[in-house]
Scaffold this motif. Structure first.
Motif, PDB file in Angstrom:
ATOM      1  N   VAL A 148       4.106 -12.426  13.330  1.00  0.00           N
ATOM      2  CA  VAL A 148       5.348 -11.568  13.160  1.00  0.00           C
ATOM      3  C   VAL A 148       5.793 -10.486  12.000  1.00  0.00           C
ATOM      4  CG1 VAL A 148       7.827 -12.871  11.558  1.00  0.00           C
ATOM      5  CG2 VAL A 148       6.758 -13.591  13.530  1.00  0.00           C
ATOM      6  N   LEU A 149       5.206 -10.995  11.221  1.00  0.00           N
ATOM      7  CA  LEU A 149       5.072 -10.024   9.486  1.00  0.00           C
ATOM      8  C   LEU A 149       4.656  -8.493   9.991  1.00  0.00           C
ATOM      9  CD1 LEU A 149       3.029 -12.196   6.877  1.00  0.00           C
ATOM     10  CD2 LEU A 149       5.161 -11.466   6.995  1.00  0.00           C
ATOM     11  N   ALA A 150       3.642  -8.232  11.110  1.00  0.00           N
ATOM     12  CA  ALA A 150       3.480  -7.488  11.811  1.00  0.00           C
ATOM     13  C   ALA A 150       4.820  -6.173  12.730  1.00  0.00           C
ATOM     14  CB  ALA A 150       2.699  -6.794  12.563  1.00  0.00           C
ATOM     15  N   GLU A 151       5.791  -7.373  13.260  1.00  0.00           N
ATOM     16  CA  GLU A 151       6.748  -6.629  13.847  1.00  0.00           C
ATOM     17  C   GLU A 151       7.640  -6.071  13.180  1.00  0.00           C
ATOM     18  OE1 GLU A 151       9.585  -5.932  16.958  1.00  0.00           O
ATOM     19  OE2 GLU A 151       7.740  -6.579  16.382  1.00  0.00           O
ATOM     20  N   LEU A 152       7.950  -6.847  12.209  1.00  0.00           N
ATOM     21  CA  LEU A 152       9.035  -6.576  10.509  1.00  0.00           C
ATOM     22  C   LEU A 152       8.363  -5.704   9.700  1.00  0.00           C
ATOM     23  CD1 LEU A 152      10.182 -10.842   9.929  1.00  0.00           C
ATOM     24  CD2 LEU A 152      11.647  -8.918  11.548  1.00  0.00           C
ATOM     25  N   ALA A 153       7.294  -5.443   9.358  1.00  0.00           N
ATOM     26  CA  ALA A 153       7.107  -4.781   8.614  1.00  0.00           C
ATOM     27  C   ALA A 153       6.037  -3.351   9.123  1.00  0.00           C
ATOM     28  CB  ALA A 153       5.360  -5.323   7.683  1.00  0.00           C
TER      29      ALA A 153
ATOM     30  N   ARG B 121      -7.314  -6.714  10.985  1.00  0.00           N
ATOM     31  CA  ARG B 121      -6.795  -5.620  12.536  1.00  0.00           C
ATOM     32  C   ARG B 121      -6.427  -4.365  11.926  1.00  0.00           C
ATOM     33  NH1 ARG B 121      -1.094  -9.285  14.137  1.00  0.00           N
ATOM     34  NH2 ARG B 121      -2.804 -10.748  14.863  1.00  0.00           N
ATOM     35  N   GLY B 122      -6.573  -3.794  10.488  1.00  0.00           N
ATOM     36  CA  GLY B 122      -6.885  -2.505  10.402  1.00  0.00           C
ATOM     37  C   GLY B 122      -5.340  -2.429  10.344  1.00  0.00           C
ATOM     38  N   PHE B 123      -4.238  -2.715   9.733  1.00  0.00           N
ATOM     39  CA  PHE B 123      -2.505  -2.841  10.253  1.00  0.00           C
ATOM     40  C   PHE B 123      -2.271  -2.556   9.154  1.00  0.00           C
ATOM     41  CE2 PHE B 123       2.251  -4.596   8.329  1.00  0.00           C
ATOM     42  CZ  PHE B 123       2.307  -3.697  10.288  1.00  0.00           C
ATOM     43  N   ALA B 124      -1.665  -1.397   8.704  1.00  0.00           N
ATOM     44  CA  ALA B 124      -0.829  -0.641   7.294  1.00  0.00           C
ATOM     45  C   ALA B 124       0.591  -0.637   7.573  1.00  0.00           C
ATOM     46  CB  ALA B 124      -1.457   1.307   7.155  1.00  0.00           C
ATOM     47  N   PRO B 125       1.336  -1.421   7.166  1.00  0.00           N
ATOM     48  CA  PRO B 125       2.734  -1.817   6.745  1.00  0.00           C
ATOM     49  C   PRO B 125       3.073  -0.683   6.182  1.00  0.00           C
ATOM     50  CG  PRO B 125       1.844  -3.087   4.835  1.00  0.00           C
ATOM     51  CD  PRO B 125       0.574  -2.396   5.312  1.00  0.00           C
ATOM     52  N   ASP B 126       4.983  -0.184   7.167  1.00  0.00           N
ATOM     53  CA  ASP B 126       5.654   0.274   6.576  1.00  0.00           C
ATOM     54  C   ASP B 126       6.562  -0.449   5.430  1.00  0.00           C
ATOM     55  OD1 ASP B 126       4.361   2.195   7.959  1.00  0.00           O
ATOM     56  OD2 ASP B 126       6.209   1.884   9.850  1.00  0.00           O
ATOM     57  N   ARG B 127       6.392  -0.907   5.203  1.00  0.00           N
ATOM     58  CA  ARG B 127       7.593  -2.399   4.406  1.00  0.00           C
ATOM     59  C   ARG B 127       6.898  -2.931   3.968  1.00  0.00           C
ATOM     60  NH1 ARG B 127      10.463  -0.137   8.306  1.00  0.00           N
ATOM     61  NH2 ARG B 127       9.860  -1.791   9.466  1.00  0.00           N
ATOM     62  N   PRO B 128       6.494  -3.199   2.251  1.00  0.00           N
ATOM     63  CA  PRO B 128       6.065  -4.054   1.689  1.00  0.00           C
ATOM     64  C   PRO B 128       5.941  -5.612   1.689  1.00  0.00           C
ATOM     65  CG  PRO B 128       7.320  -3.159   0.117  1.00  0.00           C
ATOM     66  CD  PRO B 128       8.144  -2.519   1.856  1.00  0.00           C
ATOM     67  N   VAL B 129       5.283  -6.369   1.913  1.00  0.00           N
ATOM     68  CA  VAL B 129       4.621  -7.993   2.088  1.00  0.00           C
ATOM     69  C   VAL B 129       4.693  -8.803   1.509  1.00  0.00           C
ATOM     70  CG1 VAL B 129       3.821  -9.729   3.730  1.00  0.00           C
ATOM     71  CG2 VAL B 129       4.257  -6.927   4.489  1.00  0.00           C
ATOM     72  N   GLY B 130       5.959  -9.379   0.519  1.00  0.00           N
ATOM     73  CA  GLY B 130       5.429 -10.740  -0.297  1.00  0.00           C
ATOM     74  C   GLY B 130       4.986 -11.485   0.100  1.00  0.00           C
TER      75      GLY B 130
ATOM     76  N   PRO C 145       1.024  -1.114  -0.006  1.00  0.00           N
ATOM     77  CA  PRO C 145       0.098   0.120   0.088  1.00  0.00           C
ATOM     78  C   PRO C 145       0.712   1.220  -0.048  1.00  0.00           C
ATOM     79  CG  PRO C 145       0.239  -0.750   2.093  1.00  0.00           C
ATOM     80  CD  PRO C 145       0.352  -1.977   1.124  1.00  0.00           C
ATOM     81  N   GLU C 146       0.160   2.337  -0.114  1.00  0.00           N
ATOM     82  CA  GLU C 146       0.870   3.435  -0.275  1.00  0.00           C
ATOM     83  C   GLU C 146       1.972   3.906   0.867  1.00  0.00           C
ATOM     84  OE1 GLU C 146      -2.004   7.041  -1.124  1.00  0.00           O
ATOM     85  OE2 GLU C 146      -1.839   6.017  -3.239  1.00  0.00           O
ATOM     86  N   SER C 147       1.117   3.274   2.112  1.00  0.00           N
ATOM     87  CA  SER C 147       2.149   3.510   3.697  1.00  0.00           C
ATOM     88  C   SER C 147       3.745   2.987   3.032  1.00  0.00           C
ATOM     89  CB  SER C 147       1.397   3.748   4.800  1.00  0.00           C
ATOM     90  OG  SER C 147       1.237   1.206   4.582  1.00  0.00           O
ATOM     91  N   ALA C 148       3.729   1.839   2.565  1.00  0.00           N
ATOM     92  CA  ALA C 148       4.632   1.008   2.588  1.00  0.00           C
ATOM     93  C   ALA C 148       5.755   1.310   1.692  1.00  0.00           C
ATOM     94  CB  ALA C 148       4.803  -0.737   2.064  1.00  0.00           C
ATOM     95  N   SER C 149       6.813   1.125   1.606  1.00  0.00           N
ATOM     96  CA  SER C 149       8.214   1.901   0.727  1.00  0.00           C
ATOM     97  C   SER C 149       9.702   0.827   2.154  1.00  0.00           C
ATOM     98  CB  SER C 149       8.598   2.806   1.542  1.00  0.00           C
ATOM     99  OG  SER C 149       8.990   3.361   2.990  1.00  0.00           O
ATOM    100  N   GLY C 150      10.427   1.010   0.600  1.00  0.00           N
ATOM    101  CA  GLY C 150      11.961   0.331   1.420  1.00  0.00           C
ATOM    102  C   GLY C 150      11.940  -0.677   1.462  1.00  0.00           C
ATOM    103  N   PRO C 151      13.014  -1.803   2.338  1.00  0.00           N
ATOM    104  CA  PRO C 151      12.838  -3.305   1.749  1.00  0.00           C
ATOM    105  C   PRO C 151      11.739  -3.667   2.371  1.00  0.00           C
ATOM    106  CG  PRO C 151      15.533  -2.459   2.423  1.00  0.00           C
ATOM    107  CD  PRO C 151      13.729  -1.594   2.762  1.00  0.00           C
ATOM    108  N   GLY C 152      11.596  -5.281   1.799  1.00  0.00           N
ATOM    109  CA  GLY C 152      10.338  -5.520   1.970  1.00  0.00           C
ATOM    110  C   GLY C 152      10.612  -6.963   2.574  1.00  0.00           C
ATOM    111  N   VAL C 153       9.597  -7.163   3.734  1.00  0.00           N
ATOM    112  CA  VAL C 153       9.468  -8.699   4.349  1.00  0.00           C
ATOM    113  C   VAL C 153       8.648  -9.817   3.512  1.00  0.00           C
ATOM    114  CG1 VAL C 153       8.758  -9.802   6.421  1.00  0.00           C
ATOM    115  CG2 VAL C 153       8.882  -6.917   6.031  1.00  0.00           C
ATOM    116  N   LEU C 154       9.408 -10.848   3.429  1.00  0.00           N
ATOM    117  CA  LEU C 154       9.264 -11.747   1.904  1.00  0.00           C
ATOM    118  C   LEU C 154       8.627 -13.257   3.432  1.00  0.00           C
ATOM    119  CD1 LEU C 154       7.961 -12.872  -0.684  1.00  0.00           C
ATOM    120  CD2 LEU C 154      10.302 -13.958  -0.373  1.00  0.00           C
ATOM    121  N   THR C 155       7.461 -13.492   2.344  1.00  0.00           N
ATOM    122  CA  THR C 155       7.329 -15.067   2.938  1.00  0.00           C
ATOM    123  C   THR C 155       6.560 -15.996   1.888  1.00  0.00           C
ATOM    124  OG1 THR C 155       5.338 -15.657   5.162  1.00  0.00           O
ATOM    125  CG2 THR C 155       4.301 -14.310   3.982  1.00  0.00           C
TER     126      THR C 155
END
Length: 402
Positions: free
Chosen positions: A395-400, A109-118, A67-77
């Motif tokens: 885990v994704l919320a913690e990392l992203a 949960r309404g979570f908006a990631p700061d980093r992309p999640v793949g 989403p627009e809030s996300a940038s930088g290196p992402g978290v891949l799962t």
């Protein structure tokens, strides 16, 4: 629809694909019909969530929630969708379905990631068709070259390059790029009983034991099973049989693992002494030195027996992976989220390949009540699967997150 219902529906959708009506096990070979159907399923699930799937030239896939809030290196799962021959339902697909469901949880949960999640899906993780474990991730990271991989053959003599082309893929289109990946987290069913013994649903990985596959070619002399005196025979089956017993004994004495799970016999006639027995050794140990010692001792005893039997032995290393220690600071940080134990695994995973490539990596394990894997008896209870989804979401919320 609640995220738990999303997961359960996905699991029902996956259940019949590639399943044997006889054994209940799965035959999801890479670049064949069942695995191709699963890759289409993944693309459809991603499209339903508004994600665009990128498929590379050999069938590896990745989709990003960015989403627009996300940038930088992402978290891949993610994980893989192929299986061993007559394998279980959970090894691989659980990690893919759980990744999709974990993002559903985060959105709920309404979570908006700061980093992309793949979410990534790597092909030929098991190595059950072309003999090279984690081949998709090896190619992506450069651990194996396409020039080498395309010459691999399956049991029917099909070149990997031809199998990829027959599946409608074009390797010249290139491979997935890992430039966007800052961290990788793979959820996987546990392939042992550590979590069962601890009475816990979820754990994290500390390390992967070094492991590999070695081809043992025992060459002898074909002859008549009835007219050839026992003392006149050069029977490679005898050399192989002793070697299989020696492998088991040496592994037990050293507290390691050694298995001959596949053999090929020529001419494979009931009334003929074989001319050639080819057997594949899977060996695993707690350290690189212990693995080298184990395989070396098995080879030494096999060579000694070949000398007595009048046969010849050739040993070829086909796929060897060194020990992998996952990022200990990352594991410790994530363990605090759920007071999860950090445990070793003797099984190989794409996570190990990405870790070796320098990407900070972690693994989440989900309890397997049978402790059995690579078998139709492999299992995970729905409640534990859902606990794994929630854990992965945390885990994704913690990392992203921020």
């Amino acid at each position: 629809m609640a995220p738990s219902r999303d997961f359960e529906q996905m699991w029902r959708d996956l259940a019949p694909v590639g399943r044997s009506a006889t054994s209940g096990g799965y035959f999801r070979q890479p670049w064949a019909s069942a695995e191709t159907e699963l890759r289409s399923w993944f693309a459809e699930e991603c499209a339903a969530r508004g994600f665009t799937v990128e498929t590379d030239g050999i069938g590896n896939q990745v989709a990003w929630w960015s989403p627009e809030s996300a940038s930088g290196p992402g978290v891949l799962t993610g994980s893989h969708l192929d299986s061993v021959l007559d394998g279980g339902a959970y090894d691989g697909p659980l990690g893919v379905a759980s990744a999709l469901a974990a993002i559903d949880v985060l959105r709920d949960r309404g979570f908006a990631p700061d980093r992309p999640v793949g979410i990534g899906v790597f092909v030929e993780e098991e190595g059950s068709r072309f003999g090279r474990a984690c081949l998709g991730s090896r190619l992506v990271t450069g651990a194996t070259t396409w020039a080498e991989a395309r010459e691999l053959r399956d049991r029917d003599g099909v070149f990997l390059g031809d199998a990829v082309a027959d599946a409608g893929l074009d390797p010249s289109a290139g491979l997935l790029s890992l430039e966007r990946v800052g961290t990788f987290v793979e959820l996987h069913v546990e392939q042992g009983r550590d979590l069962v013994d601890r009475d816990l649903a979820v754990g994290l990985a500390s390390e992967i034991w070094p492991h590999g596959r070695w081809r043992f070619d025992f060459a002898g002399q074909a002859n008549h099973a009835g007219t050839t005196r026992m003392e006149d025979r050069h029977d490679p089956m005898l050399t192989y049989a002793m070697t299989a017993l020696a492998a088991s004994k040496q592994a037990r004495l050293a507290g390691q693992r050694a298995t001959f799970g596949r053999i090929s016999v020529e001419p494979n006639g009931t009334n003929a002494v074989p001319s050639l027995v080819t057997a594949w050794l899977d060996a695993r140990a707690s350290s690189d030195d212990a693995l080298a010692s184990l395989v070396g001792e098995i080879g030494r005893q096999a060579g000694d027996r070949a000398g007595r039997d009048g046969t010849a032995l050739t040993v070829t290393a086909e796929s060897v992976s060194g020990s992998v220690a996952f990022d200990p600071e990352l594991a410790a940080r994530l363990a605090l989220l759920g007071d999860w134990p950090i445990i070793p695994t003797q099984a190989g995973h794409d996570a190990g390949i990405l870790s070796d490539a320098g990407i900070p990596t972690a693994m989440v394990f989900v309890r397997n009540p049978t402790g059995i894997s690579h078998s139709p008896d492999e299992h995970a209870d729905t409640a534990d699967c859902l606990a794994g989804v929630e854990a992965l979401a945390d885990v994704l919320a913690e990392l992203a997150g921020p």
